[in-house]
Write a protein that holds these residues in place. Sequence first.
Motif, PDB file in Angstrom:
ATOM      1  N   ARG A 115       0.836  -1.195   0.000  1.00 29.48           N
ATOM      2  CA  ARG A 115       0.000   0.000   0.000  1.00 29.48           C
ATOM      3  C   ARG A 115       0.879   1.256   0.000  1.00 29.48           C
ATOM      4  O   ARG A 115       1.850   1.357   0.739  1.00 29.48           O
ATOM      5  CB  ARG A 115      -0.905   0.002   1.242  1.00 29.48           C
TER       6      ARG A 115
ATOM      7  N   MET B 185       3.116  -7.298   7.845  1.00 25.11           N
ATOM      8  CA  MET B 185       2.219  -6.152   8.022  1.00 25.11           C
ATOM      9  C   MET B 185       2.956  -4.844   7.782  1.00 25.11           C
ATOM     10  O   MET B 185       2.431  -3.926   7.139  1.00 25.11           O
ATOM     11  CB  MET B 185       1.607  -6.171   9.421  1.00 25.11           C
TER      12      MET B 185
ATOM     13  N   THR C 213       3.613  -4.394   4.037  1.00 25.46           N
ATOM     14  CA  THR C 213       2.407  -4.136   3.251  1.00 25.46           C
ATOM     15  C   THR C 213       1.756  -2.807   3.591  1.00 25.46           C
ATOM     16  O   THR C 213       1.350  -2.056   2.692  1.00 25.46           O
ATOM     17  CB  THR C 213       1.390  -5.277   3.454  1.00 25.46           C
ATOM     18  N   TYR C 214       1.648  -2.486   4.882  1.00 25.52           N
ATOM     19  CA  TYR C 214       0.867  -1.323   5.304  1.00 25.52           C
ATOM     20  C   TYR C 214       1.694  -0.204   5.936  1.00 25.52           C
ATOM     21  O   TYR C 214       1.152   0.866   6.220  1.00 25.52           O
ATOM     22  CB  TYR C 214      -0.207  -1.763   6.304  1.00 25.52           C
TER      23      TYR C 214
ATOM     24  N   GLU D 151       1.585   3.199   4.125  1.00 24.34           N
ATOM     25  CA  GLU D 151       0.249   3.790   4.199  1.00 24.34           C
ATOM     26  C   GLU D 151       0.016   4.371   5.597  1.00 24.34           C
ATOM     27  O   GLU D 151      -0.513   5.483   5.739  1.00 24.34           O
ATOM     28  CB  GLU D 151      -0.806   2.727   3.881  1.00 24.34           C
ATOM     29  N   ILE D 152       0.429   3.637   6.616  1.00 23.24           N
ATOM     30  CA  ILE D 152       0.304   4.125   7.989  1.00 23.24           C
ATOM     31  C   ILE D 152       1.139   5.383   8.172  1.00 23.24           C
ATOM     32  O   ILE D 152       0.688   6.363   8.779  1.00 23.24           O
ATOM     33  CB  ILE D 152       0.731   3.028   8.988  1.00 23.24           C
TER      34      ILE D 152
ATOM     35  N   VAL E  11      -6.596  -7.223  10.082  1.00 24.52           N
ATOM     36  CA  VAL E  11      -5.545  -6.702   9.212  1.00 24.52           C
ATOM     37  C   VAL E  11      -5.436  -7.497   7.911  1.00 24.52           C
ATOM     38  O   VAL E  11      -4.586  -7.181   7.062  1.00 24.52           O
ATOM     39  CB  VAL E  11      -4.186  -6.661   9.948  1.00 24.52           C
TER      40      VAL E  11
ATOM     41  N   SER F 293      -7.617  -5.520   3.289  1.00 29.08           N
ATOM     42  CA  SER F 293      -6.629  -4.610   2.702  1.00 29.08           C
ATOM     43  C   SER F 293      -6.990  -3.138   2.888  1.00 29.08           C
ATOM     44  O   SER F 293      -6.124  -2.274   2.751  1.00 29.08           O
ATOM     45  CB  SER F 293      -6.460  -4.900   1.206  1.00 29.08           C
ATOM     46  N   GLU F 294      -8.213  -2.842   3.232  1.00 30.60           N
ATOM     47  CA  GLU F 294      -8.667  -1.457   3.399  1.00 30.60           C
ATOM     48  C   GLU F 294      -8.718  -1.003   4.855  1.00 30.60           C
ATOM     49  O   GLU F 294      -9.289   0.034   5.161  1.00 30.60           O
ATOM     50  CB  GLU F 294     -10.054  -1.272   2.758  1.00 30.60           C
TER      51      GLU F 294
ATOM     52  N   VAL G 246      -6.622   0.301   7.000  1.00 40.53           N
ATOM     53  CA  VAL G 246      -6.056   1.614   7.353  1.00 40.53           C
ATOM     54  C   VAL G 246      -6.962   2.727   6.837  1.00 40.53           C
ATOM     55  O   VAL G 246      -7.238   3.698   7.551  1.00 40.53           O
ATOM     56  CB  VAL G 246      -4.634   1.766   6.768  1.00 40.53           C
TER      57      VAL G 246
END
Length: 233
Positions: A35, A82, A85-86, A89-90, A222, A225-226, A228
């Motif tokens: 992401r 995690m 992947t995220y 975005e975080i 978690v 995928s959406e 966040v």
Amino acid sequence: MSNRTTYALGAVALVLIAGIVVLALKWGRDGVAIRNDGYGPVRDPGVHSVLAPDGTITLGKADAAKTIDVYEDPICPGCGSMERTYGQEIAQKIDEGKLAVRYHLVNFLDPKSGSKNYSTRAIAANECVAEAGSGPVYSKFHELLFTSKQPKEGGGDLSNDELGAIAREAGATEPVIQCVTAGTKVAAAKINAKTAMDALTAKLGDKAATPAVYDGDTKIDVNDSEWVVSLTK
């Protein structure tokens, strides 16, 4: 087969291999698209890291719209997935003031590390870096520790000097690096990790595992995928 044909096929193979490498970099270890790929760790110097007396590390702006709780073990493969992947975005949501993260670091995977205490030492290193207060530096350190520098469960691990080198790469100052390499916070980290693990066990009982993400008392899925985006609408 002519040399010209051989060279042509070789060129095609190289292009295909390059394409596979690019795709691999664009996807997490579990095949989930990364992401906000390219954003990187936190950028805004207005983001701070705060180390609480119980070892909890908060990363965000003081007026962040929402704060979530994340439970992680530094050697946990799922935690690494995690972050890969995220994490970016975080980081962007943190920079935007839409999100802050309270990290609760646990050490139940110590026995799975080569040194048998890697998780505890990595938690101590996190505490050294977070205590200095720079959000971008801590974010970069956390990213490195859980992605490209993360040891494999059941394999070898990183020495305190190597953890210090990661802190330096993240932009930490020399006093912070010395805190990491000397293992200054190891004793406190062991106590703090137990506090975090007790809290996680209270939430999940015998099914306590990492990563675990909470919005208040609500456990976040978690695998969505959406997740966040949903938290920061």
